[in-house]
Design a protein around this motif. Structure first.
Motif, mmCIF file in Angstrom:
data_model
loop_
_atom_site.group_PDB
_atom_site.id
_atom_site.type_symbol
_atom_site.label_atom_id
_atom_site.label_comp_id
_atom_site.label_asym_id
_atom_site.label_seq_id
_atom_site.Cartn_x
_atom_site.Cartn_y
_atom_site.Cartn_z
ATOM 1 N N THR A 55 1.728 4.755 4.699
ATOM 2 C CA THR A 55 0.754 5.656 5.311
ATOM 3 C C THR A 55 1.393 6.930 5.846
ATOM 4 O O THR A 55 0.743 7.965 5.935
ATOM 5 C CB THR A 55 0.002 4.948 6.450
ATOM 6 O OG1 THR A 55 0.941 4.370 7.360
ATOM 7 C CG2 THR A 55 -0.903 3.852 5.903
ATOM 8 N N SER A 56 2.673 6.855 6.216
ATOM 9 C CA SER A 56 3.341 8.045 6.738
ATOM 10 C C SER A 56 3.787 8.993 5.631
ATOM 11 O O SER A 56 4.036 10.172 5.882
ATOM 12 C CB SER A 56 4.554 7.648 7.589
ATOM 13 O OG SER A 56 5.597 7.156 6.768
ATOM 14 N N GLN A 57 3.859 8.492 4.390
ATOM 15 C CA GLN A 57 4.389 9.310 3.302
ATOM 16 C C GLN A 57 3.392 9.532 2.167
ATOM 17 O O GLN A 57 3.657 10.306 1.251
ATOM 18 C CB GLN A 57 5.670 8.662 2.750
ATOM 19 C CG GLN A 57 6.771 8.605 3.802
ATOM 20 C CD GLN A 57 8.024 7.891 3.315
ATOM 21 O OE1 GLN A 57 8.034 7.310 2.230
ATOM 22 N NE2 GLN A 57 9.075 7.926 4.103
ATOM 23 N N TYR A 58 2.243 8.900 2.261
ATOM 24 C CA TYR A 58 1.194 9.100 1.260
ATOM 25 C C TYR A 58 0.427 10.366 1.638
ATOM 26 O O TYR A 58 -0.161 10.461 2.708
ATOM 27 C CB TYR A 58 0.283 7.873 1.236
ATOM 28 C CG TYR A 58 -0.857 7.929 0.245
ATOM 29 C CD1 TYR A 58 -0.760 8.650 -0.954
ATOM 30 C CD2 TYR A 58 -2.033 7.238 0.503
ATOM 31 C CE1 TYR A 58 -1.802 8.678 -1.849
ATOM 32 C CE2 TYR A 58 -3.085 7.262 -0.397
ATOM 33 C CZ TYR A 58 -2.967 7.975 -1.566
ATOM 34 O OH TYR A 58 -4.015 8.006 -2.449
ATOM 35 N N GLU A 59 0.425 11.350 0.750
ATOM 36 C CA GLU A 59 -0.126 12.665 1.054
ATOM 37 C C GLU A 59 -1.607 12.615 1.448
ATOM 38 O O GLU A 59 -2.040 13.342 2.343
ATOM 39 C CB GLU A 59 0.052 13.603 -0.147
ATOM 40 C CG GLU A 59 1.509 13.964 -0.443
ATOM 41 C CD GLU A 59 2.172 14.654 0.738
ATOM 42 O OE1 GLU A 59 1.479 15.426 1.438
ATOM 43 O OE2 GLU A 59 3.366 14.417 0.975
#
Length: 204
Positions: A55-59
């Motif tokens: 969730t922190s790296q999914y655009e």
């Protein structure tokens, strides 16, 4: 009047989505070896995903969370501004009442009734904005889940894992079972492709 009525809503997604926002971008040079042995001795291919990292790296998640945070901030500021205006009016009314500034009892009651209506309107607006924000939050979470489910369905056609689990629900798992990097990169690649397709269709 609560000053932080929207904090829980405005930051609900942010607490999840940005919990690992300082992590380095994932690389695709690791191929997990995910095979466990069951009690019967048969091999079972399993893998896990670290949802916080995803969730922190999914655009898509990052973009939507920023939008929710902005809407939450705007809603909070709107209620704060209206509440401050109301408090000033209420204080002026009280001062006028104590100094016998009203020409009649009816005039005082009329202004008091107007203040009560204004207060009720602010509370109604507060509730409406909270509900709207909560609804958008729920839609975002559902869209995120659908995106993940659809990606994993395609991803696993080739990988053939028997089970893909959320690392948060597992007490311990060896790093070799981690497919987070592949999933992050795959979902971002798909998201960027869909975004380009959407932009192209809008320009036609």
């Amino acid at each position: 009047m609560k000053k932080n009525i929207f904090r829980a809503y405005a930051l609900m997604a942010v607490a999840v989505v940005f919990s690992s926002c300082n992590n380095a971008a994932p690389k695709m040079d690791e191929e997990p070896v995910a095979e466990a042995v069951t009690a019967s001795g048969e091999g079972m291919r399993i893998a896990y995903i670290e949802i916080d990292t995803l969730t922190s790296q999914y655009e898509f998640a990052k973009q939507k969370s920023l939008e929710l945070e902005k809407k939450g901030t705007n809603a909070r500021n709107t209620i704060q501004a209206k509440s401050q205006q109301f408090e000033k009016k209420a204080a002026a009314f009280q001062q006028k009442l104590q100094s016998n500034g009203f020409t009649s009892r009816e005039a005082a009651e009329s202004e008091q009734a107007a203040l009560q209506r204004e207060q009720q309107n602010i509370l109604a607006l507060q509730q409406r904005l909270e509900n709207e924000l909560a609804s958008e939050q729920q839609k975002f979470l559902q869209a995120f889940q659908d995106s993940l489910d659809n990606f994993l369905a395609d991803y696993n056609k080739a990988k053939k894992y028997d089970m893909i689990v959320n690392k948060a629900a597992v007490l311990f798992a060896d790093k070799r079972f981690d497919i987070t990097t592949e999933v992050v990169n795959g979902m971002n690649k798909r998201y960027k492709k869909d975004a380009k397709t959407s932009d192209s269709s809008k320009t036609k």
